[in-house]
Motif scaffolding. Structure first.
Motif, short mmCIF file in Angstrom:
data_model
loop_
_atom_site.label_atom_id
_atom_site.label_comp_id
_atom_site.label_asym_id
_atom_site.label_seq_id
_atom_site.Cartn_x
_atom_site.Cartn_y
_atom_site.Cartn_z
N ILE A 142 -5.50 5.95 13.24
CA ILE A 142 -6.02 6.49 11.98
C ILE A 142 -5.18 6.00 10.80
CG2 ILE A 142 -6.35 8.62 10.66
CD1 ILE A 142 -7.02 10.01 13.33
N VAL A 143 -3.86 6.02 10.99
CA VAL A 143 -2.96 5.55 9.94
C VAL A 143 -3.22 4.08 9.63
CG1 VAL A 143 -0.55 5.01 9.40
CG2 VAL A 143 -1.14 7.22 10.41
N GLN A 144 -3.39 3.27 10.67
CA GLN A 144 -3.68 1.85 10.49
C GLN A 144 -4.98 1.64 9.74
OE1 GLN A 144 -2.42 -1.05 10.78
NE2 GLN A 144 -4.21 -2.38 10.76
N GLY A 145 -6.03 2.35 10.15
CA GLY A 145 -7.33 2.20 9.49
C GLY A 145 -7.27 2.57 8.02
N LEU A 146 -6.48 3.58 7.68
CA LEU A 146 -6.35 4.02 6.30
C LEU A 146 -5.51 3.06 5.46
CD1 LEU A 146 -5.74 7.86 6.77
CD2 LEU A 146 -7.71 6.81 5.64
N THR A 147 -4.43 2.57 6.03
CA THR A 147 -3.43 1.85 5.23
C THR A 147 -3.54 0.33 5.24
OG1 THR A 147 -1.85 1.90 7.08
CG2 THR A 147 -1.78 3.73 5.52
N GLU A 148 -4.17 -0.25 6.26
CA GLU A 148 -4.29 -1.71 6.31
C GLU A 148 -5.20 -2.23 5.20
OE1 GLU A 148 -4.40 -5.79 7.56
OE2 GLU A 148 -2.96 -4.15 7.79
N LEU A 149 -6.25 -1.50 4.91
CA LEU A 149 -7.26 -1.98 3.98
C LEU A 149 -7.07 -1.48 2.56
CD1 LEU A 149 -10.14 -1.52 6.54
CD2 LEU A 149 -9.04 -3.67 5.88
N LEU A 150 -6.22 -0.48 2.39
CA LEU A 150 -5.82 -0.04 1.06
C LEU A 150 -4.50 -0.74 0.71
CD1 LEU A 150 -6.51 3.81 1.35
CD2 LEU A 150 -8.01 2.06 0.36
N PRO A 151 -4.22 -0.94 -0.57
CA PRO A 151 -3.00 -1.68 -0.95
C PRO A 151 -1.74 -0.84 -0.89
CG PRO A 151 -4.20 -1.02 -2.91
CD PRO A 151 -5.06 -0.62 -1.74
N ILE A 152 -1.50 -0.21 0.28
CA ILE A 152 -0.36 0.70 0.40
C ILE A 152 0.52 0.37 1.61
CG2 ILE A 152 -1.43 2.60 -0.86
CD1 ILE A 152 -2.29 3.82 1.78
N SER A 153 0.25 -0.73 2.29
CA SER A 153 1.08 -1.27 3.36
C SER A 153 0.96 -0.54 4.69
CB SER A 153 2.56 -1.31 2.97
OG SER A 153 3.34 -1.85 4.02
N SER A 154 0.20 -1.13 5.59
CA SER A 154 0.08 -0.56 6.94
C SER A 154 1.37 -0.75 7.72
CB SER A 154 -1.08 -1.22 7.69
OG SER A 154 -0.83 -2.61 7.90
N SER A 155 2.06 -1.89 7.51
CA SER A 155 3.30 -2.14 8.26
C SER A 155 4.35 -1.10 7.90
CB SER A 155 3.83 -3.55 7.96
OG SER A 155 4.11 -3.72 6.58
N ALA A 156 4.38 -0.68 6.64
CA ALA A 156 5.33 0.36 6.23
C ALA A 156 5.02 1.66 6.95
CB ALA A 156 5.25 0.57 4.72
N HIS A 157 3.76 2.05 6.95
CA HIS A 157 3.37 3.32 7.58
C HIS A 157 3.55 3.28 9.10
CE1 HIS A 157 1.53 3.88 3.63
NE2 HIS A 157 1.46 5.16 3.90
N LEU A 158 3.23 2.13 9.71
CA LEU A 158 3.34 2.04 11.17
C LEU A 158 4.79 1.98 11.63
CD1 LEU A 158 0.42 -0.41 12.08
CD2 LEU A 158 0.50 2.08 12.35
N ASN A 159 5.69 1.60 10.73
CA ASN A 159 7.12 1.67 11.04
C ASN A 159 7.69 3.05 10.72
OD1 ASN A 159 8.41 -1.00 11.95
ND2 ASN A 159 7.11 -1.68 10.28
N LEU A 160 7.16 3.66 9.67
CA LEU A 160 7.72 4.94 9.21
C LEU A 160 7.30 6.13 10.07
CD1 LEU A 160 7.34 4.48 5.36
CD2 LEU A 160 9.47 4.56 6.66
N VAL A 161 6.04 6.16 10.49
CA VAL A 161 5.57 7.30 11.28
C VAL A 161 6.39 7.46 12.57
CG1 VAL A 161 3.62 8.25 12.59
CG2 VAL A 161 3.25 7.32 10.30
N PRO A 162 6.57 6.39 13.36
CA PRO A 162 7.43 6.53 14.55
C PRO A 162 8.88 6.87 14.19
CG PRO A 162 6.06 4.57 14.73
CD PRO A 162 5.94 5.06 13.31
N LYS A 216 12.88 -2.02 10.65
CA LYS A 216 13.84 -1.00 11.09
C LYS A 216 14.75 -0.56 9.94
CE LYS A 216 12.17 -1.82 15.16
NZ LYS A 216 11.13 -0.93 15.71
N MET A 217 14.45 -1.02 8.73
CA MET A 217 15.27 -0.70 7.57
C MET A 217 14.46 0.13 6.57
SD MET A 217 17.07 -4.41 6.96
CE MET A 217 17.86 -5.32 8.30
N PRO A 218 14.54 1.44 6.65
CA PRO A 218 13.75 2.32 5.78
C PRO A 218 13.95 2.04 4.29
CG PRO A 218 14.73 3.58 7.56
CD PRO A 218 15.33 2.21 7.62
N LEU A 219 15.17 1.70 3.89
CA LEU A 219 15.41 1.47 2.46
C LEU A 219 14.73 0.20 1.98
CD1 LEU A 219 19.14 2.55 2.02
CD2 LEU A 219 17.05 3.84 1.55
#
Length: 263
Positions: free
Chosen positions: A12-32, A113-116
């Motif tokens: 769900i996170v991927q579907g929401l964030t990949e296509l909006l300009p908000i970075s799916s890679s950021a969310h997929l790293n941050l949620v875990p 792996k670098m949140p900052l």
């Protein structure tokens, strides 16, 4: 939390964030990172395959026309808008894809792996997106994009190797900077992402684990992706990227605060 539920959430996170300009890679790293989940690196690409299917199906008729036009332009020497745009897409994909592949090869997933780093990219690109979208004119639509515009948008994809930048975010920002209207920028971005994500899927295919969580994640990202494409194209007919820019900055500040709190 079970692996199936984790896959559903991430899909769900991927579907929401990949296509909006908000970075799916950021969310997929941050949620875990936030929930301390252990997710295989290849699962990220698998989720991208779900949104790839969403793009292909949503723009299926467009792709048929593009491919047919590209074929006729080379074989039958018949010029058309679709033929021109097909080859624009091909040429625009090459530099961004090649540079992105090299950077991914040498840098890998270390930045994820670098949140900052993620937080900084979210904030900086959010600010840039806001001002570019606000100040840039909208004097070109999808049917009248030039080779220069399509090429530079494609080249900008290389920056997406930095988690938080966002492939759609940087390409949409570049498109607006080049004077392309919002809806056309989004459509071209979606089409442009197709070969890149398809190539990444083939490259990581050998690492996929075909189990129930795998298919749950893909299905979730596919369904949500379809909904998000429809929403964004309709929204951008009258709306702007402002709300996405603000979200990026807020999320970036939240990550910085959480990182400091956890130290």
């Amino acid at each position: 939390m079970s692996e199936i539920l984790q896959a559903l959430v991430l899909g769900i996170v991927q579907g929401l964030t990949e296509l909006l300009p908000i970075s799916s890679s950021a969310h997929l790293n941050l949620v875990p990172w936030i929930f301390k989940w252990q997710i295989p690196e290849s699962f990220d690409v698998a989720l991208h395959f779900g949104t790839l299917l969403a793009i292909v199906i949503f723009f299926f008729k467009d792709w048929l026309k593009l491919i047919e036009g590209g074929y006729k332009q080379v074989v039958k020497k018949e010029k058309s808008f679709e033929g021109k745009m097909f080859w624009y897409l091909v040429i625009a994909t090459i530099p961004g894809g090649a540079i992105g592949f090299l950077l991914d090869h040498f840098v890998g997933d270390s930045l994820g792996k670098m949140p900052l780093v993620i937080a900084s990219a979210l904030i900086v690109m959010g600010i840039i997106l806001y001002f570019v979208d606000k100040k840039s004119p909208a004097n070109t639509d999808y049917e009248h994009m030039t080779f220069k515009q399509t090429f530079l948008v494609g080249l900008s994809q290389a920056l997406a190797f930095i988690p938080g930048v966002s492939r759609s975010g940087v390409t949409m920002t570049t498109g607006r900077l080049m004077g392309v209207d919002r809806e056309s920028t989004a459509k071209y971005t979606f089409l442009l992402s197709t070969p890149i994500v398809f190539g990444a899927t083939l490259y990581k295919f050998k690492d996929f684990v075909f189990n129930i969580p795998f298919f749950v994640g893909i299905f979730a990202s596919f369904i949500v992706g379809i909904i998000v494409i429809k929403f964004l194209l309709d929204y951008l007919k009258k709306g702007s990227f402002k709300i996405f820019a603000i979200y990026r900055v807020i999320l970036g500040l939240f990550i910085i605060g959480l990182y400091i709190f956890r130290i």
